[in-house]
Motif scaffolding. Sequence first.
Motif, PDB file in Angstrom:
ATOM      1  N   GLN A  23      62.588  60.261  63.226  1.00 13.87           N
ATOM      2  CA  GLN A  23      61.736  59.567  62.242  1.00 13.87           C
ATOM      3  C   GLN A  23      60.284  60.326  62.217  1.00 13.87           C
ATOM      4  O   GLN A  23      59.803  60.703  61.187  1.00 13.87           O
ATOM      5  CB  GLN A  23      61.785  57.991  62.370  1.00 13.87           C
ATOM      6  CG  GLN A  23      60.905  57.274  61.226  1.00 13.87           C
ATOM      7  CD  GLN A  23      61.058  55.882  61.268  1.00 13.87           C
ATOM      8  OE1 GLN A  23      61.554  55.435  62.160  1.00 13.87           O
ATOM      9  NE2 GLN A  23      60.240  55.359  60.402  1.00 13.87           N
ATOM     10  N   VAL A  24      59.634  60.467  63.370  1.00 14.37           N
ATOM     11  CA  VAL A  24      58.524  60.809  63.432  1.00 14.37           C
ATOM     12  C   VAL A  24      58.582  62.494  62.973  1.00 14.37           C
ATOM     13  O   VAL A  24      57.705  62.962  62.188  1.00 14.37           O
ATOM     14  CB  VAL A  24      57.696  60.889  65.047  1.00 14.37           C
ATOM     15  CG1 VAL A  24      56.775  61.718  65.111  1.00 14.37           C
ATOM     16  CG2 VAL A  24      57.669  59.470  65.247  1.00 14.37           C
ATOM     17  N   LEU A  25      59.607  63.263  63.528  1.00 13.96           N
ATOM     18  CA  LEU A  25      59.721  64.648  63.217  1.00 13.96           C
ATOM     19  C   LEU A  25      59.956  64.700  61.772  1.00 13.96           C
ATOM     20  O   LEU A  25      59.338  65.882  60.970  1.00 13.96           O
ATOM     21  CB  LEU A  25      61.174  65.209  63.916  1.00 13.96           C
ATOM     22  CG  LEU A  25      60.880  65.449  65.261  1.00 13.96           C
ATOM     23  CD1 LEU A  25      62.472  65.967  65.982  1.00 13.96           C
ATOM     24  CD2 LEU A  25      59.820  66.677  65.580  1.00 13.96           C
ATOM     25  N   LEU A  26      60.615  64.137  61.049  1.00 18.72           N
ATOM     26  CA  LEU A  26      60.808  64.319  59.734  1.00 18.72           C
ATOM     27  C   LEU A  26      59.553  63.307  58.950  1.00 18.72           C
ATOM     28  O   LEU A  26      59.738  63.965  57.537  1.00 18.72           O
ATOM     29  CB  LEU A  26      62.065  63.384  59.178  1.00 18.72           C
ATOM     30  CG  LEU A  26      63.439  63.905  59.633  1.00 18.72           C
ATOM     31  CD1 LEU A  26      64.591  63.191  59.431  1.00 18.72           C
ATOM     32  CD2 LEU A  26      63.618  65.544  59.514  1.00 18.72           C
ATOM     33  N   GLY A  27      58.752  62.696  59.379  1.00 18.96           N
ATOM     34  CA  GLY A  27      57.770  62.335  58.570  1.00 18.96           C
ATOM     35  C   GLY A  27      57.898  61.002  57.593  1.00 18.96           C
ATOM     36  O   GLY A  27      57.318  60.890  56.871  1.00 18.96           O
ATOM     37  N   HIS A  28      59.375  60.280  58.116  1.00 25.07           N
ATOM     38  CA  HIS A  28      59.480  59.282  57.316  1.00 25.07           C
ATOM     39  C   HIS A  28      58.750  58.025  57.720  1.00 25.07           C
ATOM     40  O   HIS A  28      58.524  57.679  58.722  1.00 25.07           O
ATOM     41  CB  HIS A  28      60.883  58.999  57.459  1.00 25.07           C
ATOM     42  CG  HIS A  28      61.888  60.071  56.977  1.00 25.07           C
ATOM     43  ND1 HIS A  28      63.266  60.491  57.310  1.00 25.07           N
ATOM     44  CD2 HIS A  28      61.783  60.988  55.774  1.00 25.07           C
ATOM     45  CE1 HIS A  28      63.754  61.383  56.763  1.00 25.07           C
ATOM     46  NE2 HIS A  28      62.952  61.870  55.605  1.00 25.07           N
ATOM     47  N   LYS A  29      58.247  56.987  56.647  1.00 21.65           N
ATOM     48  CA  LYS A  29      57.736  55.942  56.812  1.00 21.65           C
ATOM     49  C   LYS A  29      58.807  54.772  57.076  1.00 21.65           C
ATOM     50  O   LYS A  29      58.677  53.920  57.969  1.00 21.65           O
ATOM     51  CB  LYS A  29      56.982  55.405  55.668  1.00 21.65           C
ATOM     52  CG  LYS A  29      55.862  56.204  55.438  1.00 21.65           C
ATOM     53  CD  LYS A  29      54.867  55.941  54.269  1.00 21.65           C
ATOM     54  CE  LYS A  29      53.662  56.924  53.968  1.00 21.65           C
ATOM     55  NZ  LYS A  29      52.955  56.500  53.127  1.00 21.65           N
ATOM     56  N   ARG A  30      60.193  54.938  56.480  1.00 21.93           N
ATOM     57  CA  ARG A  30      61.224  54.046  56.476  1.00 21.93           C
ATOM     58  C   ARG A  30      62.268  54.604  57.302  1.00 21.93           C
ATOM     59  O   ARG A  30      62.652  55.615  57.342  1.00 21.93           O
ATOM     60  CB  ARG A  30      61.920  53.677  55.114  1.00 21.93           C
ATOM     61  CG  ARG A  30      60.714  52.873  54.330  1.00 21.93           C
ATOM     62  CD  ARG A  30      61.184  52.490  52.840  1.00 21.93           C
ATOM     63  NE  ARG A  30      62.130  53.556  52.281  1.00 21.93           N
ATOM     64  CZ  ARG A  30      63.186  53.245  51.899  1.00 21.93           C
ATOM     65  NH1 ARG A  30      63.891  52.084  51.844  1.00 21.93           N
ATOM     66  NH2 ARG A  30      64.023  54.018  51.405  1.00 21.93           N
ATOM     67  N   ARG A  31      62.737  53.665  58.313  1.00 21.93           N
ATOM     68  CA  ARG A  31      63.818  53.928  59.223  1.00 21.93           C
ATOM     69  C   ARG A  31      65.086  54.164  58.304  1.00 21.93           C
ATOM     70  O   ARG A  31      66.017  54.973  58.591  1.00 21.93           O
ATOM     71  CB  ARG A  31      64.225  52.931  60.121  1.00 21.93           C
ATOM     72  CG  ARG A  31      65.196  53.170  61.125  1.00 21.93           C
ATOM     73  CD  ARG A  31      65.323  51.867  62.095  1.00 21.93           C
ATOM     74  NE  ARG A  31      66.481  52.100  62.877  1.00 21.93           N
ATOM     75  CZ  ARG A  31      66.339  52.331  64.354  1.00 21.93           C
ATOM     76  NH1 ARG A  31      65.076  52.600  64.946  1.00 21.93           N
ATOM     77  NH2 ARG A  31      67.279  52.595  64.961  1.00 21.93           N
ATOM     78  N   GLU A  32      65.212  53.710  57.243  1.00 20.13           N
ATOM     79  CA  GLU A  32      66.474  53.789  56.209  1.00 20.13           C
ATOM     80  C   GLU A  32      66.570  55.199  55.797  1.00 20.13           C
ATOM     81  O   GLU A  32      67.719  55.594  55.752  1.00 20.13           O
ATOM     82  CB  GLU A  32      66.343  52.668  55.186  1.00 20.13           C
ATOM     83  CG  GLU A  32      66.584  51.228  55.562  1.00 20.13           C
ATOM     84  CD  GLU A  32      65.283  50.682  55.945  1.00 20.13           C
ATOM     85  OE1 GLU A  32      64.329  51.369  55.678  1.00 20.13           O
ATOM     86  OE2 GLU A  32      65.296  49.566  56.494  1.00 20.13           O
ATOM     87  N   MET A  33      65.660  55.906  55.410  1.00 22.98           N
ATOM     88  CA  MET A  33      65.623  56.954  55.188  1.00 22.98           C
ATOM     89  C   MET A  33      65.895  58.286  56.268  1.00 22.98           C
ATOM     90  O   MET A  33      66.724  58.887  56.121  1.00 22.98           O
ATOM     91  CB  MET A  33      64.098  57.811  54.376  1.00 22.98           C
ATOM     92  CG  MET A  33      64.180  59.025  53.834  1.00 22.98           C
ATOM     93  SD  MET A  33      65.461  59.436  52.744  1.00 22.98           S
ATOM     94  CE  MET A  33      64.729  58.532  51.225  1.00 22.98           C
ATOM     95  N   THR A  34      65.442  57.848  57.251  1.00 23.27           N
ATOM     96  CA  THR A  34      65.925  58.761  58.571  1.00 23.27           C
ATOM     97  C   THR A  34      67.376  58.526  58.814  1.00 23.27           C
ATOM     98  O   THR A  34      68.201  59.427  59.057  1.00 23.27           O
ATOM     99  CB  THR A  34      64.971  58.355  59.794  1.00 23.27           C
ATOM    100  OG1 THR A  34      63.579  58.606  59.478  1.00 23.27           O
ATOM    101  CG2 THR A  34      65.395  59.451  61.107  1.00 23.27           C
TER     102      THR A  34
END
Length: 50
Positions: A23-34
């Motif tokens: 999630q940090v690597l991809l820069g997502h705010k929401r876990r669902e997107m990751t």
Amino acid sequence: MSFPFRDIRAKAATDTGDLAHAQVLLGHKRREMTEHYVKRRTGERVKPLR
């Protein structure tokens, strides 16, 4: 053979083995997107030949 950039992002996120780190690597705010990017892999992981 060509791969879209998003395929490489998904593979990198999947290979971390840690959803929080991905999630940090991809820069997502929401876990669902990751979770959408991280693929469920089946089969045995093997080392490359070289």
